[in-house]
Design an enzyme around this catalytic site. Structure first.
Site, PDB file in Angstrom:
ATOM      1  N   SER A 206       0.789  -1.437   0.080  1.00 54.40           N
ATOM      2  CA  SER A 206      -0.243   0.024  -0.159  1.00 54.40           C
ATOM      3  C   SER A 206       0.950   1.506   0.011  1.00 54.40           C
ATOM      4  O   SER A 206       0.074   2.408  -0.591  1.00 54.40           O
ATOM      5  CB  SER A 206      -0.766  -0.288   1.308  1.00 54.40           C
ATOM      6  OG  SER A 206      -1.367  -1.534   1.047  1.00 54.40           O
ATOM      7  N   HIS A 252       0.834   4.539   4.323  1.00 50.52           N
ATOM      8  CA  HIS A 252       0.025   4.999   3.186  1.00 50.52           C
ATOM      9  C   HIS A 252      -0.101   6.188   2.898  1.00 50.52           C
ATOM     10  O   HIS A 252       1.128   6.986   1.674  1.00 50.52           O
ATOM     11  CB  HIS A 252      -1.740   5.400   3.072  1.00 50.52           C
ATOM     12  CG  HIS A 252      -1.881   4.109   3.337  1.00 50.52           C
ATOM     13  ND1 HIS A 252      -3.644   3.760   3.037  1.00 50.52           N
ATOM     14  CD2 HIS A 252      -1.773   2.301   3.580  1.00 50.52           C
ATOM     15  CE1 HIS A 252      -3.437   2.513   3.561  1.00 50.52           C
ATOM     16  NE2 HIS A 252      -2.718   1.635   3.218  1.00 50.52           N
TER      17      HIS A 252
END
Length: 301
Positions: A206, A252
């Protein structure tokens, strides 16, 4: 200024052999290529800033006074235009899928050996103490980038990699795109290592995918494209990041910031110093990432 071909003064009684064009041996000529000095006839002469050049020198780039690679088509960021603009994207996707299948078929201990973990952890029930990055297992910062456990997790990440990676690889070139992906993923791991609880495991691509989101926004801004689609998609992903449980928001955010910074250096570098600026940008992001990792390690040991 173009020069006129000199008149051939040779004749049957001159005693001087007149050279023939290297491409047309049946044609005598008194002109030679200013680069390779081979004789060329009027049909083969290509006007240059000084004199004439032969077709071979022009075609290979030597007639320009530069290395032949200088004539190679380049991407927006200065990378070489490749026949397959998604090659690196396919390789990265393949690595993620292979690791997913191997981990799914292997004992759970393999997952424990590859996951991102800050400090030694003794879970219950105890399979034994699992050491982390602070104990010297630096590789976890990288292996966790290619590690997934649930089908939906790898599905979303690989969809993002395919959708964002192809256009970015085509615009940046293979080497620059690979640097963007790896540095974004590493930055995401570093921020996770810094802010999360030391015994909180983390895994997934991610961080790298969010780096591609940041880079896509920068690239679209650079090319004056409509940014609304990518910004809307990024906003939706950020909402999920901060509202759903079990998601490592640190990775993230770290990947997003690193990806945007790297892309800015890649696509806005001045042509005269492009390579230096691009390499310097990647080096600064790497240096900051390493600094975060070292600082966190010192605080945990």
């Amino acid at each position: 200024m173009d020069q006129q071909p000199p008149v051939d003064r040779g004749g049957p009684g001159s005693g001087e052999a007149v050279p023939a064009c290297y491409r047309h041996p049946d044609r005598e000529t008194g002109i030679s290529c200013t680069r390779c000095e081979r004789p060329i006839c009027p049909e083969c002469m290509v006007s240059a800033s000084v004199g004439f050049q032969c077709p071979d020198c022009v075609r290979t780039g030597s007639g320009t006074g530069h290395h032949p690679a200088a004539s190679t088509p380049r991407t927006l960021a200065g990378g070489t235009v490749a026949a397959d603009p998604r090659l690196i994207t396919k390789i990265l996707l393949g690595i993620n899928l292979v690791v997913f299948l191997v981990v799914a078929a292997a004992p759970e201990s393999l997952l424990d050996d590859l996951v991102l973990l800050g400090r030694a952890w003794d879970p219950t029930p105890p399979p034994g103490t699992i050491e982390g990055v602070a104990e010297g297992q630096w590789y976890r910062l990288v292996t966790s980038m290619f590690l997934h456990q649930e089908v939906w997790h790898i599905g979303f990440n690989m969809l993002g990699l395919w959708w964002l990676g192809g256009p970015l690889e085509a615009a940046l070139g293979r080497v620059r795109f690979l640097a963007l992906y790896l540095l974004s993923g590493l930055a995401g791991s570093a921020l996770m290592y810094l802010l999360a609880e030391p015994n909180q495991p983390s895994l997934g691509a991610s961080g790298a995918v969010f780096g591609l989101f940041g880079a896509t926004a920068v690239l679209m801004r650079r090319m004056n494209y409509d940014m609304r689609p990518v910004l809307i998609l990024l906003a939706i992903n950020l909402v999920f990041t901060f509202t759903m449980g079990g998601i490592a928001w640190e990775a993230h955010v770290g990947g997003l910031v690193a990806g945007a910074l790297i892309a800015a250096g890649l696509v806005h570098a001045p042509r005269e110093h492009r390579t230096a600026v691009q390499a310097g940008t990647c080096a600064l992001v790497l240096l900051a990432t390493v600094g975060i990792i070292i600082a966190r390690t010192l605080s945990l040991t």
